[in-house]
Design a protein around this motif. Structure first.
Motif, PDB file in Angstrom:
ATOM      1  N   ASP A   1       0.852  -1.199   0.000  1.00  0.00           N
ATOM      2  CA  ASP A   1       0.000   0.000   0.000  1.00  0.00           C
ATOM      3  C   ASP A   1       0.885   1.247   0.000  1.00  0.00           C
ATOM      4  OD1 ASP A   1      -2.387  -1.402  -0.044  1.00  0.00           O
ATOM      5  OD2 ASP A   1      -3.257  -0.356   1.666  1.00  0.00           O
ATOM      6  N   LEU A   2       1.931   1.220   0.809  1.00  0.00           N
ATOM      7  CA  LEU A   2       2.864   2.355   0.836  1.00  0.00           C
ATOM      8  C   LEU A   2       3.548   2.505  -0.526  1.00  0.00           C
ATOM      9  CD1 LEU A   2       4.338   4.583   2.338  1.00  0.00           C
ATOM     10  CD2 LEU A   2       5.893   2.864   3.286  1.00  0.00           C
ATOM     11  N   ALA A   3       3.965   1.388  -1.087  1.00  0.00           N
ATOM     12  CA  ALA A   3       4.626   1.433  -2.399  1.00  0.00           C
ATOM     13  C   ALA A   3       3.683   2.014  -3.455  1.00  0.00           C
ATOM     14  CB  ALA A   3       5.086   0.038  -2.800  1.00  0.00           C
ATOM     15  N   GLY A   4       2.413   1.627  -3.388  1.00  0.00           N
ATOM     16  CA  GLY A   4       1.436   2.169  -4.332  1.00  0.00           C
ATOM     17  C   GLY A   4       1.334   3.681  -4.198  1.00  0.00           C
ATOM     18  N   ALA A   5       1.343   4.143  -2.968  1.00  0.00           N
ATOM     19  CA  ALA A   5       1.209   5.586  -2.728  1.00  0.00           C
ATOM     20  C   ALA A   5       2.409   6.361  -3.270  1.00  0.00           C
ATOM     21  CB  ALA A   5       1.030   5.849  -1.234  1.00  0.00           C
ATOM     22  N   ILE A   6       3.619   5.851  -3.056  1.00  0.00           N
ATOM     23  CA  ILE A   6       4.793   6.606  -3.533  1.00  0.00           C
ATOM     24  C   ILE A   6       4.916   6.545  -5.056  1.00  0.00           C
ATOM     25  CG2 ILE A   6       6.100   6.313  -1.374  1.00  0.00           C
ATOM     26  CD1 ILE A   6       7.882   4.401  -3.430  1.00  0.00           C
ATOM     27  N   ALA A   7       4.383   5.472  -5.650  1.00  0.00           N
ATOM     28  CA  ALA A   7       4.515   5.307  -7.107  1.00  0.00           C
ATOM     29  C   ALA A   7       3.430   6.080  -7.869  1.00  0.00           C
ATOM     30  CB  ALA A   7       4.476   3.829  -7.479  1.00  0.00           C
ATOM     31  N   GLY A   8       2.495   6.684  -7.158  1.00  0.00           N
ATOM     32  CA  GLY A   8       1.532   7.509  -7.875  1.00  0.00           C
ATOM     33  C   GLY A   8       0.088   7.281  -7.480  1.00  0.00           C
ATOM     34  N   GLY A   9      -0.117   6.342  -6.582  1.00  0.00           N
ATOM     35  CA  GLY A   9      -1.488   6.131  -6.132  1.00  0.00           C
ATOM     36  C   GLY A   9      -1.916   4.711  -6.418  1.00  0.00           C
ATOM     37  N   ILE A  10      -2.795   4.234  -5.569  1.00  0.00           N
ATOM     38  CA  ILE A  10      -3.229   2.852  -5.620  1.00  0.00           C
ATOM     39  C   ILE A  10      -4.047   2.573  -6.900  1.00  0.00           C
ATOM     40  CG2 ILE A  10      -5.380   3.059  -4.300  1.00  0.00           C
ATOM     41  CD1 ILE A  10      -2.541   0.739  -3.310  1.00  0.00           C
ATOM     42  N   GLY A  11      -4.484   3.639  -7.553  1.00  0.00           N
ATOM     43  CA  GLY A  11      -5.212   3.486  -8.821  1.00  0.00           C
ATOM     44  C   GLY A  11      -4.352   2.958  -9.956  1.00  0.00           C
ATOM     45  N   TYR A  12      -3.040   2.879  -9.726  1.00  0.00           N
ATOM     46  CA  TYR A  12      -2.133   2.381 -10.760  1.00  0.00           C
ATOM     47  C   TYR A  12      -1.509   1.031 -10.417  1.00  0.00           C
ATOM     48  CZ  TYR A  12      -2.382   7.079 -12.709  1.00  0.00           C
ATOM     49  OH  TYR A  12      -2.831   8.244 -13.252  1.00  0.00           O
ATOM     50  N   ALA A  13      -1.762   0.549  -9.187  1.00  0.00           N
ATOM     51  CA  ALA A  13      -1.016  -0.612  -8.699  1.00  0.00           C
ATOM     52  C   ALA A  13      -1.693  -1.934  -9.087  1.00  0.00           C
ATOM     53  CB  ALA A  13      -0.855  -0.519  -7.182  1.00  0.00           C
ATOM     54  N   ALA A  14      -0.954  -2.767  -9.804  1.00  0.00           N
ATOM     55  CA  ALA A  14      -1.476  -4.052 -10.300  1.00  0.00           C
ATOM     56  C   ALA A  14      -0.929  -5.187  -9.459  1.00  0.00           C
ATOM     57  CB  ALA A  14      -1.058  -4.252 -11.749  1.00  0.00           C
ATOM     58  N   SER A  15      -1.611  -6.328  -9.502  1.00  0.00           N
ATOM     59  CA  SER A  15      -1.042  -7.491  -8.832  1.00  0.00           C
ATOM     60  C   SER A  15      -1.410  -8.786  -9.535  1.00  0.00           C
ATOM     61  CB  SER A  15      -1.454  -7.548  -7.362  1.00  0.00           C
ATOM     62  OG  SER A  15      -2.737  -8.110  -7.211  1.00  0.00           O
ATOM     63  N   ALA A  16      -0.521  -9.765  -9.336  1.00  0.00           N
ATOM     64  CA  ALA A  16      -0.744 -11.103  -9.865  1.00  0.00           C
ATOM     65  C   ALA A  16      -0.621 -12.084  -8.716  1.00  0.00           C
ATOM     66  CB  ALA A  16       0.298 -11.418 -10.935  1.00  0.00           C
ATOM     67  N   ASN A  17      -1.654 -12.876  -8.505  1.00  0.00           N
ATOM     68  CA  ASN A  17      -1.592 -13.973  -7.528  1.00  0.00           C
ATOM     69  C   ASN A  17      -1.252 -15.219  -8.338  1.00  0.00           C
ATOM     70  OD1 ASN A  17      -3.170 -12.859  -4.879  1.00  0.00           O
ATOM     71  ND2 ASN A  17      -4.078 -12.049  -6.741  1.00  0.00           N
ATOM     72  N   LEU A  18      -0.019 -15.682  -8.189  1.00  0.00           N
ATOM     73  CA  LEU A  18       0.460 -16.712  -9.126  1.00  0.00           C
ATOM     74  C   LEU A  18       0.589 -18.085  -8.485  1.00  0.00           C
ATOM     75  CD1 LEU A  18       3.351 -14.693 -10.861  1.00  0.00           C
ATOM     76  CD2 LEU A  18       0.976 -14.989 -11.644  1.00  0.00           C
ATOM     77  N   ASN A  19       0.212 -19.079  -9.279  1.00  0.00           N
ATOM     78  CA  ASN A  19       0.550 -20.457  -9.005  1.00  0.00           C
ATOM     79  C   ASN A  19       1.616 -20.811 -10.045  1.00  0.00           C
ATOM     80  OD1 ASN A  19       0.720 -23.261  -9.297  1.00  0.00           O
ATOM     81  ND2 ASN A  19      -1.390 -23.600  -8.684  1.00  0.00           N
ATOM     82  N   PRO A  20       2.883 -20.600  -9.703  1.00  0.00           N
ATOM     83  CA  PRO A  20       3.950 -20.769 -10.702  1.00  0.00           C
ATOM     84  C   PRO A  20       4.076 -22.211 -11.185  1.00  0.00           C
ATOM     85  CG  PRO A  20       4.732 -19.495  -8.825  1.00  0.00           C
ATOM     86  CD  PRO A  20       3.408 -20.082  -8.430  1.00  0.00           C
ATOM     87  N   ASP A  21       3.556 -23.164 -10.389  1.00  0.00           N
ATOM     88  CA  ASP A  21       3.611 -24.571 -10.804  1.00  0.00           C
ATOM     89  C   ASP A  21       2.506 -24.901 -11.807  1.00  0.00           C
ATOM     90  OD1 ASP A  21       5.562 -24.587  -8.846  1.00  0.00           O
ATOM     91  OD2 ASP A  21       4.168 -25.282  -7.300  1.00  0.00           O
ATOM     92  N   ARG A  22       1.601 -23.964 -11.986  1.00  0.00           N
ATOM     93  CA  ARG A  22       0.505 -24.084 -12.960  1.00  0.00           C
ATOM     94  C   ARG A  22      -0.359 -25.316 -12.732  1.00  0.00           C
ATOM     95  NH1 ARG A  22       1.507 -20.078 -17.173  1.00  0.00           N
ATOM     96  NH2 ARG A  22       3.559 -19.209 -16.804  1.00  0.00           N
ATOM     97  N   THR A  23      -0.598 -25.640 -11.453  1.00  0.00           N
ATOM     98  CA  THR A  23      -1.518 -26.730 -11.140  1.00  0.00           C
ATOM     99  C   THR A  23      -2.961 -26.221 -11.124  1.00  0.00           C
ATOM    100  OG1 THR A  23      -1.168 -26.307  -8.784  1.00  0.00           O
ATOM    101  CG2 THR A  23       0.161 -28.027  -9.785  1.00  0.00           C
ATOM    102  N   GLY A  24      -3.153 -24.955 -11.428  1.00  0.00           N
ATOM    103  CA  GLY A  24      -4.488 -24.353 -11.495  1.00  0.00           C
ATOM    104  C   GLY A  24      -4.335 -22.946 -12.035  1.00  0.00           C
ATOM    105  N   PRO A  25      -5.466 -22.238 -12.161  1.00  0.00           N
ATOM    106  CA  PRO A  25      -5.402 -20.885 -12.719  1.00  0.00           C
ATOM    107  C   PRO A  25      -4.752 -19.900 -11.755  1.00  0.00           C
ATOM    108  CG  PRO A  25      -7.618 -21.345 -11.925  1.00  0.00           C
ATOM    109  CD  PRO A  25      -6.845 -22.631 -11.792  1.00  0.00           C
ATOM    110  N   SER A  26      -4.101 -18.899 -12.275  1.00  0.00           N
ATOM    111  CA  SER A  26      -3.611 -17.790 -11.464  1.00  0.00           C
ATOM    112  C   SER A  26      -4.637 -16.667 -11.525  1.00  0.00           C
ATOM    113  CB  SER A  26      -2.238 -17.339 -11.968  1.00  0.00           C
ATOM    114  OG  SER A  26      -1.281 -18.343 -11.665  1.00  0.00           O
ATOM    115  N   MET A  27      -4.515 -15.737 -10.590  1.00  0.00           N
ATOM    116  CA  MET A  27      -5.559 -14.707 -10.455  1.00  0.00           C
ATOM    117  C   MET A  27      -4.935 -13.312 -10.471  1.00  0.00           C
ATOM    118  SD  MET A  27      -8.496 -14.545  -7.544  1.00  0.00           S
ATOM    119  CE  MET A  27      -7.522 -14.135  -6.110  1.00  0.00           C
TER     120      MET A  27
END
Ligand code: IPM
Ligand code: MN
Length: 339
Positions: A242-268
């Protein structure tokens, strides 16, 4: 060109609106998605009492990826007890699909407190205080006790550390910072530090550093250029992003990936921001974070050229239109037009 099965969870508040723009931009990038919408979130809960039925979870498992807008009831809502949707839906998806990496990139936008920052936080996404360990004793009495433990497994920490090292290896600076609180959390911190130390020789090109999480809050504000890749536990990662989002320009720009790198299911893939009920339905929300999240999805699906094109279009829009006064749909259109 293959078509990808994508589960779309618009969710609450501004979630559906920002996702509509993300889907518009993916389409403009020339990638065909076979989407299935899932109505999940506060509205469904209030209407039916259901949070995430098992049958829906099983259907979601069959998708190639999930795009999520935002989940959460309005602040002060009495209809949805705190934690119902967070634990029952968002965290349940992260845990059930073993999305053990929460990847959050931060690149500063013009006019931001830190317009030049460029780093990625790798947040462990399935353990720590989020694991749900703990409980009450003598609840409601003057002698009540509440505990909330932090679960850290060697397996969980190691796979997260290895992911972060491998990511750092692909970047120009090849620098990894472990963020923790080893001076006080002497059990969990020790496991994290030892694990990072032990896997480090497998990544000889990566230089390393360690910062306490409190000091990290100062450095993020005063000198974020010191960071390239940060690896940290679930709760510290939640807070510092949240702090990083704020310094980088606001949370309206901050993206995220919830990854299953083993690909045993979908990532989000989801914007870091929440449902922002105060501006729901007003066509005011910035869809940039959702669009950037869609770019992360394209990249993870192997559509690397399309993912890079979307990121470039978002960045070009941001650089040419600092502090946009445009509406949600106008921003989506302006980014789609660049593709
Ligand atoms: C986030 C959010 C979630 C979290 C909440 C909504 C459960 O704050 O994705 O950062 O704490 O992980
Ligand atoms: Mn958060």
């Amino acid at each position: 060109m293959s078509s990808y099965k994508v589960g779309v969870i618009g969710g609450d508040g501004i979630g559906p609106d920002v996702l509509a723009e993300a889907l518009k931009v993916v389409d403009a990038a020339g990638v065909t998605l076979d989407t299935t919408e899932y109505e999940l979130g506060a509205k469904r809960y209030i209407r039916t009492g259901e949070v995430l039925p098992d049958s829906v979870l099983e259907e979601i498992r069959g998708q190639d990826a999930i795009l999520l807008g935002a989940i959460g009831a309005a602040i002060g809502s009495t209809e949805v007890p705190p934690g119902t949707l967070e634990r029952g839906l968002l965290l349940k998806l992260r845990f059930a699909l073993d999305l053990y990496i929460n990847l959050r990139p931060f690149t500063g936008v013009p006019g931001a407190p830190s317009p030049d920052c460029d780093f990625i936080v790798i947040r462990e996404n399935t353990e720590g205080t989020y694991a749900g360990e703990g409980g009450f004793l003598r609840k409601g009495t003057p002698f009540e006790v509440a505990t909330q433990g932090s679960v850290n497994t060697r397996h969980g920490v190691e796979r997260c550390a290895r992911y972060a090292f491998a990511l750092a290896e692909t970047r120009e600076r090849k620098h990894l910072t472990l963020v923790h609180k080893t001076n006080v959390l002497t059990f969990a911190g020790d496991l994290w530090q030892r694990t990072v130390d032990e896997v480090a020789p497998d990544y000889p090109g990566v230089s390393r550093d360690y910062n306490h999480v409190d000091a990290t809050c100062i450095y993020l504000v005063e000198n974020p250029a010191r960071y390239d890749v940060i690896v940290t536990d679930n709760l510290f990662g939640d807070i510092i992003t949240d702090l990083a989002g704020a310094i980088a320009g606001g949370i309206g720009y901050a993206a995220s990936a919830n990854l299953n790198p083993d690909r045993t299911g979908p990532s989000m893939f989801e914007p870091v921001h929440g449902a922002a009920h105060d501006i729901e339905g007003q066509n005011k929300a910035n869809p940039a974070a959702a669009i950037r999240s869609a770019a992360l999805m394209l990249d993870f699906l192997g559509e690397t050229a399309a993912g890079a094109a979307v990121t470039a279009a978002v960045n070009d829009f941001i650089n040419s239109t600092p502090n946009p006064t445009l509406s949600t749909t106008e921003i989506g259109d302006a980014i789609a037009e660049r593709l």
